[in-house]
Design an enzyme around this catalytic site. Structure first.
Site, PDB file in Angstrom:
ATOM      1  N   ASN A   1      50.817  47.361  90.842  1.00  0.00           N
ATOM      2  CA  ASN A   1      49.868  48.038  89.949  1.00  0.00           C
ATOM      3  C   ASN A   1      48.487  47.394  90.111  1.00  0.00           C
ATOM      4  O   ASN A   1      48.319  46.472  90.899  1.00  0.00           O
ATOM      5  CB  ASN A   1      50.351  47.988  88.500  1.00  0.00           C
ATOM      6  CG  ASN A   1      50.598  46.561  88.056  1.00  0.00           C
ATOM      7  OD1 ASN A   1      49.724  45.715  88.154  1.00  0.00           O
ATOM      8  ND2 ASN A   1      51.816  46.282  87.604  1.00  0.00           N
TER       9      ASN A   1
ATOM     10  N   LYS B   1      59.466  43.668  71.007  1.00  0.00           N
ATOM     11  CA  LYS B   1      59.572  42.453  71.833  1.00  0.00           C
ATOM     12  C   LYS B   1      59.446  41.177  71.018  1.00  0.00           C
ATOM     13  O   LYS B   1      59.420  40.080  71.576  1.00  0.00           O
ATOM     14  CB  LYS B   1      58.520  42.489  72.945  1.00  0.00           C
ATOM     15  CG  LYS B   1      58.460  43.867  73.580  1.00  0.00           C
ATOM     16  CD  LYS B   1      58.371  43.908  75.035  1.00  0.00           C
ATOM     17  CE  LYS B   1      58.655  45.353  75.474  1.00  0.00           C
ATOM     18  NZ  LYS B   1      58.413  45.650  76.815  1.00  0.00           N
TER      19      LYS B   1
ATOM     20  N   LYS C   1      61.350  48.893 108.758  1.00  0.00           N
ATOM     21  CA  LYS C   1      60.304  49.793 108.272  1.00  0.00           C
ATOM     22  C   LYS C   1      60.829  51.231 108.181  1.00  0.00           C
ATOM     23  O   LYS C   1      61.457  51.720 109.131  1.00  0.00           O
ATOM     24  CB  LYS C   1      59.106  49.718 109.227  1.00  0.00           C
ATOM     25  CG  LYS C   1      57.932  50.545 108.773  1.00  0.00           C
ATOM     26  CD  LYS C   1      56.780  50.451 109.752  1.00  0.00           C
ATOM     27  CE  LYS C   1      55.748  51.499 109.410  1.00  0.00           C
ATOM     28  NZ  LYS C   1      54.712  51.598 110.428  1.00  0.00           N
TER      29      LYS C   1
ATOM     30  N   ASP D   1      57.744  47.800  86.149  1.00  0.00           N
ATOM     31  CA  ASP D   1      58.917  48.140  85.317  1.00  0.00           C
ATOM     32  C   ASP D   1      60.126  48.598  86.130  1.00  0.00           C
ATOM     33  O   ASP D   1      61.267  48.455  85.699  1.00  0.00           O
ATOM     34  CB  ASP D   1      58.546  49.264  84.339  1.00  0.00           C
ATOM     35  CG  ASP D   1      57.562  48.780  83.287  1.00  0.00           C
ATOM     36  OD1 ASP D   1      57.590  47.574  82.983  1.00  0.00           O
ATOM     37  OD2 ASP D   1      56.763  49.605  82.793  1.00  0.00           O
TER      38      ASP D   1
ATOM     39  N   LYS E   1      55.497  48.078  70.606  1.00  0.00           N
ATOM     40  CA  LYS E   1      55.828  47.024  71.573  1.00  0.00           C
ATOM     41  C   LYS E   1      55.905  45.658  70.880  1.00  0.00           C
ATOM     42  O   LYS E   1      56.794  44.847  71.156  1.00  0.00           O
ATOM     43  CB  LYS E   1      54.744  47.014  72.657  1.00  0.00           C
ATOM     44  CG  LYS E   1      55.082  46.222  73.890  1.00  0.00           C
ATOM     45  CD  LYS E   1      54.076  46.491  75.009  1.00  0.00           C
ATOM     46  CE  LYS E   1      54.338  45.597  76.195  1.00  0.00           C
ATOM     47  NZ  LYS E   1      53.355  45.739  77.257  1.00  0.00           N
TER      48      LYS E   1
ATOM     49  N   PHE F   1      50.652  41.696  75.638  1.00  0.00           N
ATOM     50  CA  PHE F   1      49.526  42.577  75.958  1.00  0.00           C
ATOM     51  C   PHE F   1      50.045  43.996  76.073  1.00  0.00           C
ATOM     52  O   PHE F   1      51.158  44.207  76.565  1.00  0.00           O
ATOM     53  CB  PHE F   1      48.884  42.180  77.301  1.00  0.00           C
ATOM     54  CG  PHE F   1      47.838  41.127  77.156  1.00  0.00           C
ATOM     55  CD1 PHE F   1      48.192  39.813  76.935  1.00  0.00           C
ATOM     56  CD2 PHE F   1      46.489  41.455  77.237  1.00  0.00           C
ATOM     57  CE1 PHE F   1      47.228  38.835  76.778  1.00  0.00           C
ATOM     58  CE2 PHE F   1      45.515  40.489  77.091  1.00  0.00           C
ATOM     59  CZ  PHE F   1      45.884  39.184  76.861  1.00  0.00           C
TER      60      PHE F   1
END
Ligand SMILES: Cc1cc2nc3c(=O)[nH]c(=O)nc-3n(C[C@H](O)[C@H](O)[C@H](O)COP(=O)(O)O)c2cc1C
Length: 401
Positions: free
Chosen positions: A208, A341, A287, A277, A337, A323
Site C-alpha cells: 500500500n 481492537k 515468475k 490485510d 476499530k 491509527f
C-alpha cells in the site's frame, strides 16, 4: 520549534565551515535566534557576511571591540545562550576549552556560560584519533560537555576515515532534542511503521502507499523524550532515527511475530504501520508469465492475521494506540476499530484530504479515546502530531502509574 531559543553557534577554522551555513539556515527555519561567533581561523574559510546574512545578526568575532554599547560581548552572549553549539569544532578549540584557555571570543563565551555546550568535531582522521585530542574529548565529556560524534567518510584532505563532521540535519536534530523534556525515560515504546508487503511471485508483491513517515516521527519524538524505542518497520526509504532498535520486516506475519517478541516487556505499543490485510493464498516460486490465451488473471487472497486485534486481546498494563486511515465515514470507522481492537485511543485521519495521510509531511487528525471523547486537530506536520500523541501517552502512563 525553537522559538525564543538563542543558539550561540561557534564556528571554528576547519574545512567543514561551509556546512555551518546550512546549520544556521536550518536553525533559523525553526525560528531560533542564532548568534554566530567565528574564530579568526574560521574567517579564513568563509566570510562573516555569509553567516550575518543567514542569521540576520551581526557576526561576533573580536573580544576587544571598541565599545558601542555597554554590554560586554562575551558575557552578554554567554548569558543569552540557551545552548552553545560549536560546529565545526577544531582540535585546537576543543583542546583550548578542555584546558581552560579563553584567549578568543568563542572560548571566553564558553568559559563564561552555564548553558549546555555541544561540540560537533570535524578533522582529519589522524588528528581525531590523536590521543591528545581523544583525552581532551574525554575530559570535556566527563565535565558534562556533549559531543556529536563525527562520521566515517571521505575527508576533504583525501583520506578516508573517522573525522567527517556529522550532517547538519543530524546536528540540528540533536539541538532540537536537547530542548525536549525527557519525560519518557524508563519507558519502552514499540512503534510499528510503514507498509508490509505480500509477495505474489519472486518479482511481484502487493502493498500500500504507506510511507512510514508518521511512525518514524513518533519513534524520533519518543527517543528524544528519553524512551527506549523499538521501531518495527516495513519497507520504507526513510533513515531510522539514530538510537532506536530497528527491526525490519516484510510481511504482515513477520510484523506480528516481531511485535510478539517485544509486546510483553513494553509499556506502549503504537501501531502506525499499514499492514496488508490480505495475502495471496500461494506464492509462486517462479515468475508468473503473461498468458496469451486470456485477458484475466485471478488471484485468490486470504486474510492476514490482525496484529492489533491479536495484541488487544492479550494486553495487560500496556497502552495501545491505533491509527485509522480512512477515505469515508472516518469517525464511525475509527470508533469501531478502537473498540474492536481494545485501543486506549485511536488517531483517525482521512487519507483522501490534501495534507493528510500517506507520503506527505503533514497530517490532519482526530483522536478518539476509549471514553468516547473526540478531539479534532488542524493540519500539522507529522513531528507535531507525534508530540501530541506522546503527550497523551504520557498522561495515560502517569495515570496508570
Ligand atoms: C586548509 C585547512 C584546513 C583545516 N581543516 C581543519 C579541520 O578540519 N579540523 C581541524 O581541527 N583543524 C583544521 N585546520 C587547522 C586549524 O585551522 C588550526 O588548528 C587553527 O589554529 C584552528 O583555529 P580555531 O580553532 O581558533 O578556529 C585546517 C587548516 C587548514 C589550513
Amino acid at each position: 520549534m525553537l522559538k525564543n531559543k538563542t543558539i550561540v553557534l561557534g564556528v571554528t577554522g576547519g574545512i567543514a565551515v561551509y556546512k555551518a551555513a546550512d546549520i544556521v539556515s536550518r536553525l533559523k527555519k525553526l525560528n531560533a535566534n542564532v548568534e554566530v561567533v567565528m574564530t579568526e581561523g574560521a574567517t579564513e574559510f568563509v566570510t562573516p557576511l555569509t553567516f550575518q546574512t543567514l542569521s540576520n545578526n551581526v557576526v561576533h568575532r573580536k573580544m576587544f571591540n571598541e565599545i558601542t554599547n555597554y554590554d560586554v560581548e562575551h558575557i552578554s552572549l554567554a548569558q543569552k545562550a540557551d545552548l552553545i553549539l560549536i560546529a565545526p569544532a577544531t582540535a585546537n578549540t576543543i583542546g583550548k576549552i578542555a584546558n581552560g584557555i579563553a584567549d578568543n571570543l568563542l572560548t571566553t563565551v564558553v568559559m563564561a556560560s552555564t548553558a549546555k555546550v555541544v561540540f560537533a568535531p570535524a578533522m582529519n582522521t589522524k588528528m581525531y584519533q590523536n590521543p591528545i585530542v581523544q583525552s581532551n574529548i574525554e575530559k570535556l565529556k566527563s565535565l558534562g560537555y556533549e559531543f556529536i560524534n563525527p562520521a566515517k567518510g571521505k575527508l576533504a584532505c583525501g583520506d578516508y576515515g573517522e573525522g567527517k563532521m556529522a550532517e547538519p540535519v543530524d546536528i540540528v536534530d540533536y539541538v532540537i532534542s536537547s530542548f525536549k523534556e525527557k519525560d519518557l525515560i524508563g519507558r519502552k515504546i514499540v512503534v510499528t511503521a510503514g507498509p508490509t508487503i505480500e509477495p505474489l511471485d519472486p518479482v511481484r508483491y502487493m502493498t500500500n502507499h504507506s510511507s512510514g513517515k508518521m511512525g518514524y516521527s513518533i519513534a524520533k519524538e519518543a527517543l528524544d523524550r528519553g524512551a527506549e524505542v523499538v521501531l518495527i518497520s516495513g519497507s520504507t526509504c526513510l533513515e531510522p532515527p539514530k538510537g532506536v532498535e530497528l527491526v525490519r520486516v516484510k510481511t504482515t506475519e513477520d510484523m506480528l511475530n516481531a511485535v510478539g517478541k517485544y509486546f510483553a516487556t513494553c509499556d506502549v505499543l503504537i501501531k502506525s504501520a499499514a499492514p496488508v490485510d490480505y495475502r495471496p493464498e500461494s506464492v509462486s516460486s517462479s515468475k508468473i508469465k503473461k498468458n496469451k490465451d486470456t485477458d484475466e488473471l485471478t488471484i485468490k487472497y486470504v486474510k492476514n492475521p490482525d496484529i492489533a486485534a491479536h495484541f488487544g486481546k492479550f494486553k495487560k498494563n500496556q497502552i495501545m494506540v491505533g491509527f485509522a486511515a480512512e477515505t469515508e465515514n472516518l469517525l464511525q470507522y475509527a470508533e469501531a476499530k478502537l473498540k474492536e481492537k481494545n485501543f486506549d485511543f485511536i488517531v483517525a485521519n482521512d487519507v483522501s484530504k490534501v495534507g493528510a495521510g500517506f507520503n506527505v509531511d503533514t497530517n490532519i487528525i482526530s483522536i478518539i479515546d476509549n471514553k468516547g471523547e473526540t478531539t479534532n486537530y488542524p493540519i500539522m506536520d507529522k513531528a507535531q502530531v507525534a508530540r501530541i500523541i506522546l503527550d497523551k501517552v504520557k498522561k495515560l502512563l502517569d495515570y496508570k502509574g
